[in-house]
Design an enzyme around this catalytic site. Structure first.
Site, PDB file in Angstrom:
ATOM      1  N   SER A   1       0.798  -1.221   0.000  1.00 23.50           N
ATOM      2  CA  SER A   1       0.000   0.000   0.000  1.00 23.50           C
ATOM      3  C   SER A   1       0.831   1.272   0.000  1.00 23.50           C
ATOM      4  O   SER A   1       0.363   2.307  -0.437  1.00 23.50           O
ATOM      5  CB  SER A   1      -0.932   0.009   1.215  1.00 23.50           C
ATOM      6  OG  SER A   1      -1.788  -1.098   1.164  1.00 23.50           O
ATOM      7  N   THR A   2       2.032   1.195   0.520  1.00 24.74           N
ATOM      8  CA  THR A   2       2.862   2.395   0.589  1.00 24.74           C
ATOM      9  C   THR A   2       4.294   2.079   0.182  1.00 24.74           C
ATOM     10  O   THR A   2       4.723   0.933   0.209  1.00 24.74           O
ATOM     11  CB  THR A   2       2.889   2.987   2.020  1.00 24.74           C
ATOM     12  OG1 THR A   2       3.454   2.019   2.900  1.00 24.74           O
ATOM     13  CG2 THR A   2       1.497   3.380   2.491  1.00 24.74           C
TER      14      THR A   2
END
Length: 183
Positions: A9-10
Site C-alpha cells: 500500500s505504501t
C-alpha cells in the site's frame, strides 16, 4: 507461464514487497509485476493492468494474498473474469486456492465473501468507535492543513500571487487556496 503480482500500500513497506517477491519466486513465478500503491487509491494500478494484459492461455497469475489483488468481492469477480477470459487461472498462495480446479473456484468465492464481510464489520466497529470518541470529546478529526495556513495564504494573495504559486510555496492544493481565500 507462471506470472506473479506483488503489491504493497505504501512505498515504505519494503519488507512487505520483498517478502511477496520471495514467496512468488519460490512458487515458480517466471515473471513478477510489482507496485506500491493503495488498493483503494483512485490511481490506476498500472502493474496489475500490465500483468493482466501479459497473461496468455494456460498461464497462471499468482498472488500471495487475496487482498494484494482485489479491493472487494465484486472487484475479485471482475479480475477473475478477465483472467479466465484469457484462458488463464488465478492462484492465491496463503489460501491454497487455484482456480484451475472447480473446488478452487468455489473456495475463492466463499472466502472472498467472508473477507468482505470481515472488512465491513471492522469498518462498522471503527465508525462506532469514532462516534463514541466524538461524544466523549476525544476525537476532533484531522486539522485541515490549509486552514492552519490561512494567514499565509491571505498574505501571499495580498502580494498579488496566483493560486498555483501560493499552493506550490505552501505545499497545499490550489483548491485549498481558493477555499481559504473565500472562507
Amino acid at each position: 507461464m507462471i506470472v506473479g503480482y506483488a503489491r504493497t500500500s505504501t512505498l515504505d513497506q519494503v519488507a512487505g514487497i520483498e517478502a511477496q517477491e520471495r514467496d512468488l519466486t519460490a512458487a515458480g513465478c517466471e515473471k513478477i509485476f510489482r507496485e506500491q500503491v493503495s488498493s483503494v487509491d483512485v490511481a490506476q494500478r498500472d502493474q496489475l493492468a500490465l500483468a493482466l494484459d501479459f497473461l496468455r492461455d494456460g498461464d497462471t497469475l499468482v498472488v500471495t494474498k487475496l487482498d494484494r489483488l482485489a479491493r472487494s468481492v465484486a472487484h475479485m469477480h471482475e479480475l477473475l473474469q478477465r483472467i479466465t477470459a484469457k484462458g488463464a487461472a488465478l492462484k492465491i498462495l496463503n489460501m491454497g486456492i487455484d482456480t484451475n480446479t472447480p473446488t478452487g473456484k468455489l473456495m475463492l468465492n466463499v472466502l472472498g465473501g467472508v473477507a468482505e464481510f470481515e472488512r465491513e464489520i471492522m469498518l462498522e466497529r471503527q465508525r462506532e468507535g469514532i462516534a463514541k470518541a466524538k461524544q466523549a470529546g476525544k476525537y476532533k478529526g484531522r486539522v485541515p492543513t490549509a486552514q492552519r495556513k490561512a494567514a499565509e495564504v491571505n498574505a501571499l494573495r495580498a502580494e498579488g500571487l496566483g493560486a498555483t504559486e501560493i499552493a506550490r510555496r505552501l505545499g497545499i492544493s490550489r483548491a485549498s487556496v481558493y477555499n481559504v481565500s473565500q472562507g
